[in-house]
Write an enzyme that holds these catalytic residues in place. Structure first.
Site: not given
Ligand code: IVH
Length: 664
Positions: A113, A115, A117, A222, A308, A402, A405, A420, A425
Site C-alpha cells: 500500500e 504510506k 504522510d 488501511y 521509505k 543594505c 539603500c 536594514c 529604504c
Molecule cells: S499499517 C503498525 N498502512 O505509518 C502497523 N500504516 O510507521 C500498522 N501509515 O503510524 C500500520 N500509511 O499511521 C499502515 N498504508 C498504511 C499506512 C500506514 C501510513 C502510517 C501509520 C503509522 C506509521 C507507521
C-alpha cells in the site's frame, strides 16, 4: 575522544527522546527519519551488547510519542505500534527472508500500500455508528478527537455493519489545501505550517471543530479488526470498502518480494502525481493467520515493514546569493540556482532563511549543493558538497549595508535576522505600500506590486500616506495607465478611506501585528490616537497581545516618521477610529461634558469630536447643567467648581468605560 559504551548509550537515549518529543509533541521534527533510524539502530546494537546499561526511559522500551493535553485520554485496546523502516531493496529482501525463515514457508504473499504522510487514528464503531476516534498518542493511549474527526467529509458516520468494530487509518491534507491554508495564514501574519503533515496534526489538535472543518482533512483506512472475518488482509480491505470506508485504490496483491519491489519502484517514480504526499510504501503479509504467528515486538509488528522513499534530493550549482529586503527591513539571503528538476518542478531559487544558516551549511557561491523539495513549497539547500570545489568558489559576504539603500544594517538582540534600519529604504517602502494596499489591509484594488514599484521609482510615493495625494494628471502620464484604470484606481483609493478600524491597524504594518492581533486591538481601542498613547502595561495586559507585540506597537508609535505618515492619512480623511454604528450615534445624547487638565489618550479636539460623534455636548465651563467633568492631569479651577456644584467627576478611563458600557 571516544565515549565509553555506557556514555554513548546515555547520550543516544537523551538525543532520541528529544527527537521523539520534537516529532510527536511539537510536530517539528529536527532530524530526518533516516538519521533517526541510524541512531536508533546504533542504540539497539549497543543495548544488546551491554544490556546492563539499558536505561528504563530508553526509546527502545517504549512504543514512542506522547499524549497531548486538552483532550480526554483513551486507552487503546490493541496498542498502536509503529513500523520498522527499510530504505533499500536489499533490506526488503532481508525482511522477506526473515519471514520465510520464521514461518518456515517457501513463498509469502504481500499486500503493498501507499504510506500516507499524515496522522494515524483509530476509529470505533458500534451498531453501525461512529462513536469514538482516538489519536495514536504514545501507542498505549491517545486523545479522544471524535468531534474533530467527524468534520472529515469522507469519514462515514454510519456504516453497513452492526458488529463492534475498530479500524485504523491515516488523516491527511491534500497539497492544494495545504498551500491555500498557508497562504491565508501568511496574510493573517500567522506562523506557517512546514508541510501538510504538520498542518494535519495541528488541525486535529484544535479545540474548535468548526475551524477543523474548514481545513478539509481527508482520510484513508488501511486496517480493520473484524470478528470472524476474512482470512487475508486484502479481503479485509475489500470488505471495509464495501461497508463504506474510504480505502485507497492504489494497492497491490503481490505473489512474492520481487513483485513488491517492482511495485515500490513504480510508485517512487509516480508519487508526485498524487494530490497528497506519501513518504514510502507499506508492505504487509497478506495472510492474517501468518500475521498472528509472526506477532509483534514491543515496538512494531513483524509482519509489516515500511519502505521509505529517499527524500528527493538533487544536486545543482549555487550561481549567486542575492539578498531580499522585506517590509520590516529583514534581509533574507536567497540562493540563485542552476535550474534543476526536482519533485515534479523546475527550481531556480532556494531560500537560505538567514545568514546563520549559510554559516551552518558552510556555503560558498559556486558550490555544488543538494537541494530538496519534500512537502514544503519552497525548496531548500540541505547540504554543500565541498569535495567537488574547484577553488574558484567565493565566500558569501554578510552584508554590512543594505543592498538597496546602503544603510548600515543592524542585528536584533534576540533574533538571527539582519535588518536594514532605514524606514525610508525603497525596498521597505515598496513592501510596506504593497502591504498597506493588500486585501486584508486597505484593499486598494489596482495597487499591486507592479504599480507600487513604478510609483515609488518615479517618486510619486515615498510612503503609504502619499497614496491619498495621487492625482489623475500624474497617473495618466504613466506608461500603460489608461484613463479608465486611473479613474478606477482613484476610486478604490477613495473607497479605502472608510476601511474598518482593524484593517487600518493591520495596514500600518507594525511588526508582529497580523490581522488577528489587529482585530483584538480594534476591540480594545476606539481610535488610532488611543492606541498610540497606550502604555506597555496596558497593551501587554490585553489577552493574546504578548510583550513582543506590545513593545513593537510602542516602538512603531515612537517613531517620528510613522507619526508623520499617520498625520498625512488623517489629513487626507482616512478614517482612523472605530466605526460608530448608526444606532450608537446618540448614546451620549442629552449629556453635557466639560474637560479639564491634560488627557493621556486624546487631545482636547479629539475628545470633543468623539463626544460629539456619540451625540453628546461639550461646553467650556462648569454649570448646573454639566453632567460630567472629565478630569485629566493638572486640572484647573473647573475641578473646584464641579465639586462645589456636586457634579460627577470622572477620569479618562472612567469616561471610556462609560462609553463602552453604553455601546453594548
Ligand atoms: S499499517 C503498525 N498502512 O505509518 C502497523 N500504516 O510507521 C500498522 N501509515 O503510524 C500500520 N500509511 O499511521 C499502515 N498504508 C498504511 C499506512 C500506514 C501510513 C502510517 C501509520 C503509522 C506509521 C507507521
Amino acid at each position: 575522544m571516544n565515549k565509553s559504551p555506557k556514555e554513548r548509550i546515555e547520550e543516544l537515549v537523551k538525543l532520541l527522546n528529544y527527537y521523539n518529543y520534537m516529532y510527536y509533541v511539537e510536530n517539528n521534527p529536527v532530524i530526518s527519519d533516516y538519521e533517526y533510524d541510524q541512531l536508533y539502530k546504533e542504540l539497539v546494537e549497543l543495548e544488546e551488547k551491554y544490556p546492563e546499561y539499558r536505561l528504563p526511559d530508553s526509546p527502545t522500551q517504549k512504543v514512542g510519542g506522547a499524549v497531548l493535553e486538552g483532550f480526554r485520554t483513551v486507552e487503546h485496546k490493541i496498542p498502536m505500534l509503529s513500523m520498522d523502516n527499510t530504505y533499500s531493496r536489499e533490506e526488503l529482501i532481508e525482511f522477506d527472508q526473515r519471514i520465510k525463515r520464521m514461518a518456515d514457508v517457501k513463498e509469502v504473499e504481500y499486500v503493498v500500500e501507499l504510506k500516507y504522510d499524515g496522522v494515524a487514528v483509530s476509529l470505533h464503531y458500534e451498531n453501525g455508528n461512529f462513536i469514538l476516534g482516538v489519536t495514536r498518542g504514545d501507542g498505549i493511549k491517545g486523545d479522544d478527537i471524535t468531534e474533530n474527526l467527524k468534520t472529515i467529509k469522507t469519514l462515514p458516520l454510519k456504516i453497513d455493519y452492526k458488529e463492534t468494530l475498530e479500524v485504523r487509518g491515516e488523516v491527511y491534507m491534500r497539497k492544494d489545501d495545504f498551500e491555500k491554508l498557508n497562504k491565508e495564514r501568511e496574510k493573517r501574519g500567522e506562523v506557517l505550517f512546514a508541510n501538510p503533515r504538520n498542518a494535519t496534526a495541528g488541525s486535529l489538535k484544535l479545540l474548535d471543530p468548526k475551524i477543523v472543518a474548514q481545513r478539509n482533512l481527508q482520510i484513508f483506512i488501511y486496517q480493520g479488526f473484524l470478528k470472524d472475518g476474512p482470512e487475508t488482509h486484502w479481503e479485509v480491505l475489500e470488505f471495509l470498502k464495501k461497508i463504506g470506508f474510504p480505502v485507497s485504490p492504489y494497492k497491490k496483491l503481490c505473489k512474492n518480494i520481487e513483485e513488491v519491489i517492482e511495485y515500490c519502484d513504480e510508485w517512487q517514480e509516480k508519487r508526485f502525481s498524487l494530490p497528497y504526499n506519501i513518504d514510502g510504501m507499506v508492505v504487509k503479509v497478506n495472510n492474517l493467520n501468518l500475521q498472528k504467528t509472526l506477532g509483534t515486538t514491543t515496538k512494531s509488528p513483524r509482519w509489516a515493514v515500511a519502505y521509505k522513499f529517499p527524500a528527493e534530493q538533487v544536486t545543482t550549482i549555487v550561481k549567486d546569493v542575492i539578498v531580499q529586503v522585506g517590509r520590516t527591513g529583514t534581509l533574507t539571503p536567497v540562493a540563485i540556482l542552476e535550474p534543476v528538476f526536482v519533485s515534479g518542478t523546475t527550481v531556480s531559487r532556494a531560500t537560505l532563511h538567514n545568514f546563520d544558516e549559510i554559516q551552518r551549511l558552510g556555503l560558498k557561491i559556486g558550490d555544488r549543493v543538494f537541494v530538496e523539495k519534500s512537502g514544503e513549497i519552497i525548496p531548500k539547500v540541505v547540504k554543500v558538497i565541498p569535495e567537488v570545489r574547484t577553488g574558484n568558489e567565493k565566500d558569501v559576504p554578510i552584508p554590512e549595508v543594505c543592498p538597496v539603500c546602503g544603510s548600515k544594517v543592524v542585528k536584533d538582540k534576540e533574533e538571527v535576522a539582519i535588518r536594514c534600519p532605514n524606514i525610508r529604504c525603497p525596498a521597505q517602502v515598496k513592501e510596506r505600500i504593497i502591504h498597506f494596499a493588500s486585501r486584508d489591509a486597505m484593499n486598494i484594488e489596482g495597487l499591486g506590486e507592479k504599480w507600487v514599484n513604478i510609483l515609488v521609482d518615479k517618486g510619486f510615493l515615498t510612503d503609504y500616506g502619499d497614496i491619498y495625494y495621487l492625482k489623475y494628471e500624474d497617473l495618466i502620464r504613466l506608461e500603460r495607465m489608461g484613463s479608465k484604470s486611473a479613474r478606477n484606481l482613484l476610486d478604490s483609493i477613495e473607497k479605502s478611506k472608510t476601511r474598518p478600524f482593524e484593517n487600518l491597524i493591520y495596514a500600518l504594518g507594525i511588526r508582529h501585528i497580523g490581522i488577528h492581533a489587529s482585530e483584538i486591538l480594534a476591540e480594545e481601542f476606539n481610535s488610532i490616537d488611543e492606541l498610540k498613547n497606550a502604555t506597555f502595561e496596558r497593551l501587554s495586559s490585553i489577552h493574546e497581545i504578548g510583550p513582543i507585540m506590545a513593545e513593537s506597537i510602542i516602538e512603531f508609535f515612537s517613531n517620528e516618521e510613522n507619526l508623520k505618515v499617520i498625520e498625512k492619512l488623517k489629513k487626507a480623511g482616512v478614517k482612523m477610529e472605530k466605526e460608530i454604528k448608526e444606532e450608537k450615534k446618540d448614546i451620549l445624547s442629552g449629556l453635557t461634558f466639560v474637560i479639564t487638565g491634560t488627557l493621556k489618550n486624546y487631545t482636547r479636539n479629539e475628545i470633543q469630536d468623539y463626544i460629539k460623534k456619540l451625540g453628546g455636548k461639550v461646553t467650556d465651563s462648569v454649570s448646573k447643567k454639566t453632567d460630567y467633568l472629565i478630569c485629566g492631569d493638572q486640572p484647573g479651577s473647573k475641578l473646584q467648581k464641579a465639586k462645589s456644584l456636586g457634579i460627577k467627576i470622572i477620569t479618562e478611563e472612567e469616561f471610556e468605560e462609560l462609553v463602552k458600557s453604553k455601546m453594548k
